[in-house]
Design an enzyme around this catalytic site. Sequence first.
Site, PDB file in Angstrom:
ATOM      1  N   GLY A  12      60.898  63.846 107.205  1.00  0.00           N
ATOM      2  CA  GLY A  12      59.878  63.034 106.527  1.00  0.00           C
ATOM      3  C   GLY A  12      60.252  62.644 105.111  1.00  0.00           C
ATOM      4  O   GLY A  12      59.398  62.403 104.268  1.00  0.00           O
ATOM      5  N   GLY A  13      61.570  62.555 104.876  1.00  0.00           N
ATOM      6  CA  GLY A  13      62.053  62.280 103.516  1.00  0.00           C
ATOM      7  C   GLY A  13      61.924  60.834 103.067  1.00  0.00           C
ATOM      8  O   GLY A  13      62.282  60.521 101.930  1.00  0.00           O
ATOM      9  N   ILE A  17      56.186  62.441  99.195  1.00  0.00           N
ATOM     10  CA  ILE A  17      56.690  63.685  98.581  1.00  0.00           C
ATOM     11  C   ILE A  17      58.139  63.931  98.988  1.00  0.00           C
ATOM     12  O   ILE A  17      58.982  64.304  98.166  1.00  0.00           O
ATOM     13  CB  ILE A  17      55.813  64.905  98.964  1.00  0.00           C
ATOM     14  CG1 ILE A  17      54.352  64.626  98.605  1.00  0.00           C
ATOM     15  CG2 ILE A  17      56.301  66.157  98.237  1.00  0.00           C
ATOM     16  CD1 ILE A  17      53.379  65.716  99.050  1.00  0.00           C
ATOM     17  N   GLY A  18      58.455  63.670 100.268  1.00  0.00           N
ATOM     18  CA  GLY A  18      59.818  63.897 100.752  1.00  0.00           C
ATOM     19  C   GLY A  18      60.845  63.098  99.954  1.00  0.00           C
ATOM     20  O   GLY A  18      61.909  63.619  99.610  1.00  0.00           O
ATOM     21  N   ASP A 138      46.431  72.467 100.817  1.00  0.00           N
ATOM     22  CA  ASP A 138      45.257  73.309 100.545  1.00  0.00           C
ATOM     23  C   ASP A 138      44.098  72.959 101.492  1.00  0.00           C
ATOM     24  O   ASP A 138      43.152  73.718 101.630  1.00  0.00           O
ATOM     25  CB  ASP A 138      44.811  73.188  99.082  1.00  0.00           C
ATOM     26  CG  ASP A 138      44.474  71.777  98.633  1.00  0.00           C
ATOM     27  OD1 ASP A 138      44.560  70.839  99.453  1.00  0.00           O
ATOM     28  OD2 ASP A 138      44.117  71.598  97.450  1.00  0.00           O
ATOM     29  N   GLU A 139      44.184  71.805 102.165  1.00  0.00           N
ATOM     30  CA  GLU A 139      43.084  71.391 103.050  1.00  0.00           C
ATOM     31  C   GLU A 139      42.905  72.336 104.238  1.00  0.00           C
ATOM     32  O   GLU A 139      41.857  72.342 104.869  1.00  0.00           O
ATOM     33  CB  GLU A 139      43.303  69.954 103.544  1.00  0.00           C
ATOM     34  CG  GLU A 139      43.385  68.973 102.405  1.00  0.00           C
ATOM     35  CD  GLU A 139      43.138  67.538 102.836  1.00  0.00           C
ATOM     36  OE1 GLU A 139      42.475  67.321 103.855  1.00  0.00           O
ATOM     37  OE2 GLU A 139      43.633  66.643 102.136  1.00  0.00           O
ATOM     38  N   TYR A 162      43.161  66.045 110.504  1.00  0.00           N
ATOM     39  CA  TYR A 162      44.415  66.189 109.749  1.00  0.00           C
ATOM     40  C   TYR A 162      44.625  67.649 109.356  1.00  0.00           C
ATOM     41  O   TYR A 162      45.665  68.254 109.667  1.00  0.00           O
ATOM     42  CB  TYR A 162      44.410  65.292 108.490  1.00  0.00           C
ATOM     43  CG  TYR A 162      45.438  65.701 107.455  1.00  0.00           C
ATOM     44  CD1 TYR A 162      46.805  65.536 107.695  1.00  0.00           C
ATOM     45  CD2 TYR A 162      45.053  66.276 106.234  1.00  0.00           C
ATOM     46  CE1 TYR A 162      47.760  65.933 106.745  1.00  0.00           C
ATOM     47  CE2 TYR A 162      45.989  66.667 105.291  1.00  0.00           C
ATOM     48  CZ  TYR A 162      47.339  66.502 105.551  1.00  0.00           C
ATOM     49  OH  TYR A 162      48.272  66.892 104.611  1.00  0.00           O
TER      50      TYR A 162
HETATM   51  P1  NAD Z   1      53.642  60.518 103.738  1.00  0.00           P
HETATM   52  O1  NAD Z   1      52.665  60.028 104.753  1.00  0.00           O
HETATM   53  O2  NAD Z   1      53.835  59.722 102.494  1.00  0.00           O
HETATM   54  O3  NAD Z   1      55.075  60.688 104.425  1.00  0.00           O
HETATM   55  C1  NAD Z   1      55.236  61.263 105.679  1.00  0.00           C
HETATM   56  C2  NAD Z   1      56.610  60.884 106.190  1.00  0.00           C
HETATM   57  O4  NAD Z   1      56.799  61.512 107.464  1.00  0.00           O
HETATM   58  C3  NAD Z   1      56.795  59.375 106.414  1.00  0.00           C
HETATM   59  O5  NAD Z   1      58.014  58.953 105.860  1.00  0.00           O
HETATM   60  C4  NAD Z   1      56.794  59.215 107.938  1.00  0.00           C
HETATM   61  O6  NAD Z   1      57.592  58.145 108.386  1.00  0.00           O
HETATM   62  C5  NAD Z   1      57.361  60.570 108.366  1.00  0.00           C
HETATM   63  N1  NAD Z   1      56.938  60.934 109.738  1.00  0.00           N
HETATM   64  C6  NAD Z   1      55.676  60.966 110.232  1.00  0.00           C
HETATM   65  N2  NAD Z   1      55.702  61.354 111.520  1.00  0.00           N
HETATM   66  C7  NAD Z   1      57.014  61.584 111.843  1.00  0.00           C
HETATM   67  C8  NAD Z   1      57.677  62.002 113.018  1.00  0.00           C
HETATM   68  N3  NAD Z   1      57.006  62.256 114.143  1.00  0.00           N
HETATM   69  N4  NAD Z   1      59.013  62.141 112.974  1.00  0.00           N
HETATM   70  C9  NAD Z   1      59.719  61.885 111.851  1.00  0.00           C
HETATM   71  N5  NAD Z   1      59.145  61.461 110.704  1.00  0.00           N
HETATM   72  C10 NAD Z   1      57.804  61.323 110.703  1.00  0.00           C
HETATM   73  O7  NAD Z   1      53.188  61.993 103.409  1.00  0.00           O
HETATM   74  P2  NAD Z   1      53.321  62.809 102.050  1.00  0.00           P
HETATM   75  O8  NAD Z   1      52.126  62.561 101.230  1.00  0.00           O
HETATM   76  O9  NAD Z   1      54.669  62.597 101.470  1.00  0.00           O
HETATM   77  O10 NAD Z   1      53.214  64.298 102.610  1.00  0.00           O
HETATM   78  C11 NAD Z   1      54.393  65.013 102.994  1.00  0.00           C
HETATM   79  C12 NAD Z   1      53.986  66.392 103.458  1.00  0.00           C
HETATM   80  O11 NAD Z   1      53.269  67.071 102.431  1.00  0.00           O
HETATM   81  C13 NAD Z   1      53.042  66.370 104.672  1.00  0.00           C
HETATM   82  O12 NAD Z   1      53.408  67.426 105.517  1.00  0.00           O
HETATM   83  C14 NAD Z   1      51.664  66.594 104.078  1.00  0.00           C
HETATM   84  O13 NAD Z   1      50.816  67.224 105.006  1.00  0.00           O
HETATM   85  C15 NAD Z   1      52.011  67.505 102.905  1.00  0.00           C
HETATM   86  N6  NAD Z   1      51.070  67.457 101.766  1.00  0.00           N
HETATM   87  C16 NAD Z   1      50.778  66.267 101.166  1.00  0.00           C
HETATM   88  C17 NAD Z   1      49.929  66.254 100.052  1.00  0.00           C
HETATM   89  C18 NAD Z   1      49.617  64.969  99.310  1.00  0.00           C
HETATM   90  O14 NAD Z   1      48.814  65.001  98.382  1.00  0.00           O
HETATM   91  N7  NAD Z   1      50.244  63.843  99.639  1.00  0.00           N
HETATM   92  C19 NAD Z   1      49.384  67.435  99.592  1.00  0.00           C
HETATM   93  C20 NAD Z   1      49.705  68.635 100.237  1.00  0.00           C
HETATM   94  C21 NAD Z   1      50.564  68.620 101.317  1.00  0.00           C
END
Ligand code: NAD
Length: 344
Positions: A12-13, A17-18, A138-139, A162
């Site tokens: 998911g990079g 965040i990735g 945290d959700e 989610y």
């Molecule tokens: P995002 O939606 O911006 O990015 C997710 C990425 O995962 C995307 O690039 C997407 O293409 C990829 N992806 C989705 N399904 C996939 C699959 N089946 N195979 C391969 N790639 C796939 O999300 P984010 O905000 O960067 O969050 C990243 C992680 O951090 C998640 O696990 C999320 O639950 C966690 N998180 C996010 C937050 C926040 O505030 N954004 C807070 C706490 C935790």
Amino acid sequence: MNNQKQSLLVTGGAGFIGSNFITYFMKKYPNTQLINIDKLTYAGSKKNLSEVENLINYQFINGDITDENLVKDIFSNFNISGVIHFAAESHVDRSIEDAKAFVESNVLGTFTLLQAAKYAWEKKGLLTERRFHQISTDEVYGSLGEKGKFSEETPYDPRNPYSASKASANMIVKSFGYTHGMNVVICSSSNNYGPRQHSEKLIPTIISKALSAQSIPIYGDGNNIRDWLYVEDHCRALDKVYHHGNKLETYNIGGGNEKTNIELAHEVCEILDQLVPEIKDKASIKSFNDLITFTEDRLGHDRRYAVDDTKLRQTLGWKPSMTLDSGLKKTIEWYVRQWEQVIH
Ligand code: NAD
């Protein structure tokens, strides 16, 4: 291809965040071989990786983590030294409309990765050493009243599809740790903000609506409280936990910046008033605050999230370095630059 050099697998990079994590990590550890697997859903973009895409030690694989054969191939073709697992469907509103992709990517995807990692690392006799780092939220802990914070021991009580899918994934991760002795670790962070976040999320929505002089929608009475963490501070915390966190532990990561959504919207609008006064003048408004409108509340909208991250601070010496005010300025400047590139 059989590359025996050790490679870190990031999932998911290409998301928010990735991509910030990969950019941070490859700057800090320039010799790391890093593989990024991302399906490039609507939320992912290769543009987010422009700073690393030409590095010879960075490799992108456009693929789905639920694809068992592909994931197995990655573990057999590369010497994967650890996994940092960000890939997920991440938008609560979408999970309320249709949760299928959330169960598939977040639950089945996590299981598929764990299974492949277990198989490959067991064969090498490295199952208890190589790290599987689950990125959580945290959700999973549910919703708080006015007081108190979630600790790592707070039982999971997810309230929307989610957070339920993320809690399920964490349970499976823990089970592989307890049952098979895998070296798993979980980080649960509060709401992130910063450059490269998808436009559907709260802060980018406020900014993009303001820049196009449209009404800025805020759910319900605007008094839901979130704790805001600057994405680079999150990345520094993940770096510490990946390298030094204890096996089978969870680490909460907070920003120390609790705000109601309406307070946050006002702060963003006031920074924009300073930064792009010509847009508000053209729209004949005194402040971008005038564009804020309250909309029907999200179903099952959790009232307050806040994490106690004392464990991370005391055991691994992390603390956030960005104040909300400077983080918001940096973030908003980034969005304004992107917006200027599009309109010019
Ligand atoms: P995002 O939606 O911006 O990015 C997710 C990425 O995962 C995307 O690039 C997407 O293409 C990829 N992806 C989705 N399904 C996939 C699959 N089946 N195979 C391969 N790639 C796939 O999300 P984010 O905000 O960067 O969050 C990243 C992680 O951090 C998640 O696990 C999320 O639950 C966690 N998180 C996010 C937050 C926040 O505030 N954004 C807070 C706490 C935790």
